[in-house]
Design a protein around this motif. Structure first.
Motif, PDB file in Angstrom:
ATOM      1  N   TYR A  54     -21.167  -6.526   5.896  1.00 59.98           N
ATOM      2  CA  TYR A  54     -21.618  -5.420   5.689  1.00 59.98           C
ATOM      3  C   TYR A  54     -21.902  -4.243   6.787  1.00 59.98           C
ATOM      4  N   GLU A  55     -22.271  -4.289   7.828  1.00 60.25           N
ATOM      5  CA  GLU A  55     -22.673  -3.710   8.849  1.00 60.25           C
ATOM      6  C   GLU A  55     -21.822  -2.209   9.544  1.00 60.25           C
ATOM      7  N   ILE A  56     -22.191  -1.453   9.650  1.00 54.74           N
ATOM      8  CA  ILE A  56     -21.464  -0.056  10.360  1.00 54.74           C
ATOM      9  C   ILE A  56     -21.831  -0.232  11.430  1.00 54.74           C
ATOM     10  N   ALA A  57     -21.596  -0.250  12.462  1.00 58.51           N
ATOM     11  CA  ALA A  57     -21.490  -0.036  14.099  1.00 58.51           C
ATOM     12  C   ALA A  57     -21.859   1.532  14.393  1.00 58.51           C
ATOM     13  N   VAL A  58     -23.082   2.036  15.028  1.00 54.10           N
ATOM     14  CA  VAL A  58     -23.671   3.030  15.478  1.00 54.10           C
ATOM     15  C   VAL A  58     -24.241   2.960  16.822  1.00 54.10           C
ATOM     16  N   GLN A  59     -24.312   4.393  17.357  1.00 52.08           N
ATOM     17  CA  GLN A  59     -25.014   4.308  18.537  1.00 52.08           C
ATOM     18  C   GLN A  59     -26.688   4.455  18.080  1.00 52.08           C
ATOM     19  N   TRP A  74     -34.887  12.315   7.083  1.00 51.65           N
ATOM     20  CA  TRP A  74     -33.787  13.102   8.102  1.00 51.65           C
ATOM     21  C   TRP A  74     -32.843  14.085   6.258  1.00 51.65           C
ATOM     22  N   GLU A  75     -33.786  13.403   5.241  1.00 52.19           N
ATOM     23  CA  GLU A  75     -33.076  13.314   3.513  1.00 52.19           C
ATOM     24  C   GLU A  75     -31.916  12.717   3.241  1.00 52.19           C
ATOM     25  N   PHE A  76     -31.783  11.477   3.610  1.00 51.55           N
ATOM     26  CA  PHE A  76     -30.413  10.500   3.608  1.00 51.55           C
ATOM     27  C   PHE A  76     -31.202   9.190   3.200  1.00 51.55           C
ATOM     28  N   ASP A  77     -29.707   8.677   1.790  1.00 47.38           N
ATOM     29  CA  ASP A  77     -30.009   7.874   0.959  1.00 47.38           C
ATOM     30  C   ASP A  77     -29.784   6.977   1.492  1.00 47.38           C
ATOM     31  N   GLY A  78     -28.600   6.753   2.465  1.00 44.35           N
ATOM     32  CA  GLY A  78     -27.915   5.283   2.805  1.00 44.35           C
ATOM     33  C   GLY A  78     -27.060   5.079   2.009  1.00 44.35           C
ATOM     34  N   ILE A  79     -26.578   4.375   2.167  1.00 43.99           N
ATOM     35  CA  ILE A  79     -25.240   3.929   2.074  1.00 43.99           C
ATOM     36  C   ILE A  79     -25.222   2.173   1.739  1.00 43.99           C
ATOM     37  N   SER A  80     -25.496   2.429   0.549  1.00 46.71           N
ATOM     38  CA  SER A  80     -25.792   1.206  -0.348  1.00 46.71           C
ATOM     39  C   SER A  80     -24.775  -0.085  -0.417  1.00 46.71           C
ATOM     40  N   GLY A  81     -25.201  -1.152   0.425  1.00 44.35           N
ATOM     41  CA  GLY A  81     -25.174  -2.934   1.063  1.00 44.35           C
ATOM     42  C   GLY A  81     -24.497  -2.648   1.738  1.00 44.35           C
ATOM     43  N   PHE A  82     -24.765  -1.129   2.592  1.00 43.44           N
ATOM     44  CA  PHE A  82     -25.023  -1.720   4.271  1.00 43.44           C
ATOM     45  C   PHE A  82     -26.204  -1.248   4.645  1.00 43.44           C
ATOM     46  N   THR A  83     -26.076  -1.677   7.064  1.00 38.85           N
ATOM     47  CA  THR A  83     -26.527  -2.044   7.433  1.00 38.85           C
ATOM     48  C   THR A  83     -26.037  -1.402   8.916  1.00 38.85           C
ATOM     49  N   ALA A  84     -27.245  -1.046   9.189  1.00 41.26           N
ATOM     50  CA  ALA A  84     -26.155   0.326  10.740  1.00 41.26           C
ATOM     51  C   ALA A  84     -26.162  -0.763  11.775  1.00 41.26           C
TER      52      ALA A  84
END
Length: 307
Positions: A54-59, A74-84
């Motif tokens: 459950y990884e999401i590829a990012v720059q 950044w006031e982002f909650d994140g996506i549960s169960g995922f890491t960048a």
């Protein structure tokens, strides 16, 4: 004598039985510990597999990284169960998606759309996940430069130049003319506009041979010409761009920068010149998001994969 020997034998037998009983207890205890260790190891392995799955590829260092992982600034909650899963540039991130290393990638809107045109087997889910404003980050010790650049931004918005530049790259126009960087000369600081960038972010900034091209590069060339300055372009990793301003002669950060409070600690932002967002990229045959209409729908599908 026989009675004494009999009692001695009984005592000896009893002690042996106690010893064997203690040995059995110890073996049972060790067995339990080993079992628990194996269970913990298995759970850890399963957890590790889940994290990789459950990884999401990012720059690295971009808004997408903070959006996926969550960030209070950044006031982002994140996506549960995922890491960048971070990469030096978006092209590498999307290539790993194509090759099955990761299932998803998240990139800024225009670079995402540019990448899927050149990398087969992937597609964009064209639903904005964020609302962002791009601006340039100016050295805090140069208020006049900030004012001058804001004046130019207002001018190119009013006279249509900004729209023309953006459309040129959106249509891959043959009129694109790469920009050559002058050599940095500290003794001529008042004659040069030194910009820090990460030329891995097409269509905003990218390399064309030894020259530079992109929406941001053309805007900066227009600014430099308007101010009568030579343009000096310093290419570096994205994470270093903002923090480099004010050091080693660098005047301004130019790299598709989203305005946020964290970056304001290092630079003064110009007026915004472009509205952007983050988009999800998936395998071309992935139909999971076909019925999605909103950002919440996309996140719900992603988080549903984890359950």
């Amino acid at each position: 004598m026989q009675i004494w020997m009999y009692n001695y034998d009984i005592k000896k037998t009893t002690e042996a039985q106690k010893l064997r009983k203690e040995e059995r207890k110890m073996k049972k205890f060790i067995s339990i510990i080993l079992t628990l260790t194996l269970i913990c190891g298995a759970l850890f392995a399963l957890s590790s597999c889940g994290a990789t799955k459950y990884e999401i590829a990012v720059q690295s260092g971009t808004t997408a990284e903070y959006f996926v992982n969550g960030d209070a600034d950044w006031e982002f909650d994140g996506i549960s169960g995922f890491t960048a899963k971070c990469y030096d540039n978006g092209g590498l991130a999307v290539t790993d998606l194509k090759n099955g290393v990761v299932k998803y990638a998240m990139i800024d809107e225009q670079p995402a759309k540019a990448l899927v045109k050149t990398i087969s087997g992937v597609k964009v889910i064209d639903i904005p996940l964020t609302v962002e404003e791009y601006a340039f980050g100016v050295d805090k010790n140069q208020p006049q430069l900030l004012a001058d650049i804001n004046a130019v931004i207002a001018e190119i918005k009013a006279n249509g130049t900004l729209t023309a530049i953006v459309e040129k790259y959106a249509t891959n126009s043959p009129d694109i003319a790469p920009i050559e960087s002058a050599s940095f000369d500290a003794s001529r600081a008042d004659k040069q506009l030194v910009i820090a960038t990460n030329a891995e972010f097409s269509p905003f900034e990218y390399k064309d041979g030894n020259k530079f091209a992109g929406i941001d590069m053309e805007i900066m060339k227009y600014v430099a010409d308007k101010l009568g300055l030579e343009i000096v372009i310093m290419d570096m990793k994205f994470e270093a761009v903002v923090e480099s301003v004010g050091k080693n002669g660098i005047d301004i950060a130019v790299s598709g920068l989203t305005v946020n409070e964290k970056r304001k600690e290092f630079v003064n932002f110009t007026d915004t010149y472009y509205n952007a967002s983050q988009l999800l990229i998936v395998a071309e045959n992935d139909t999971s998001f076909d019925s999605c209409k909103t950002a919440d729908d996309v996140i719900a599908v992603l988080e549903g994969k984890v359950k």
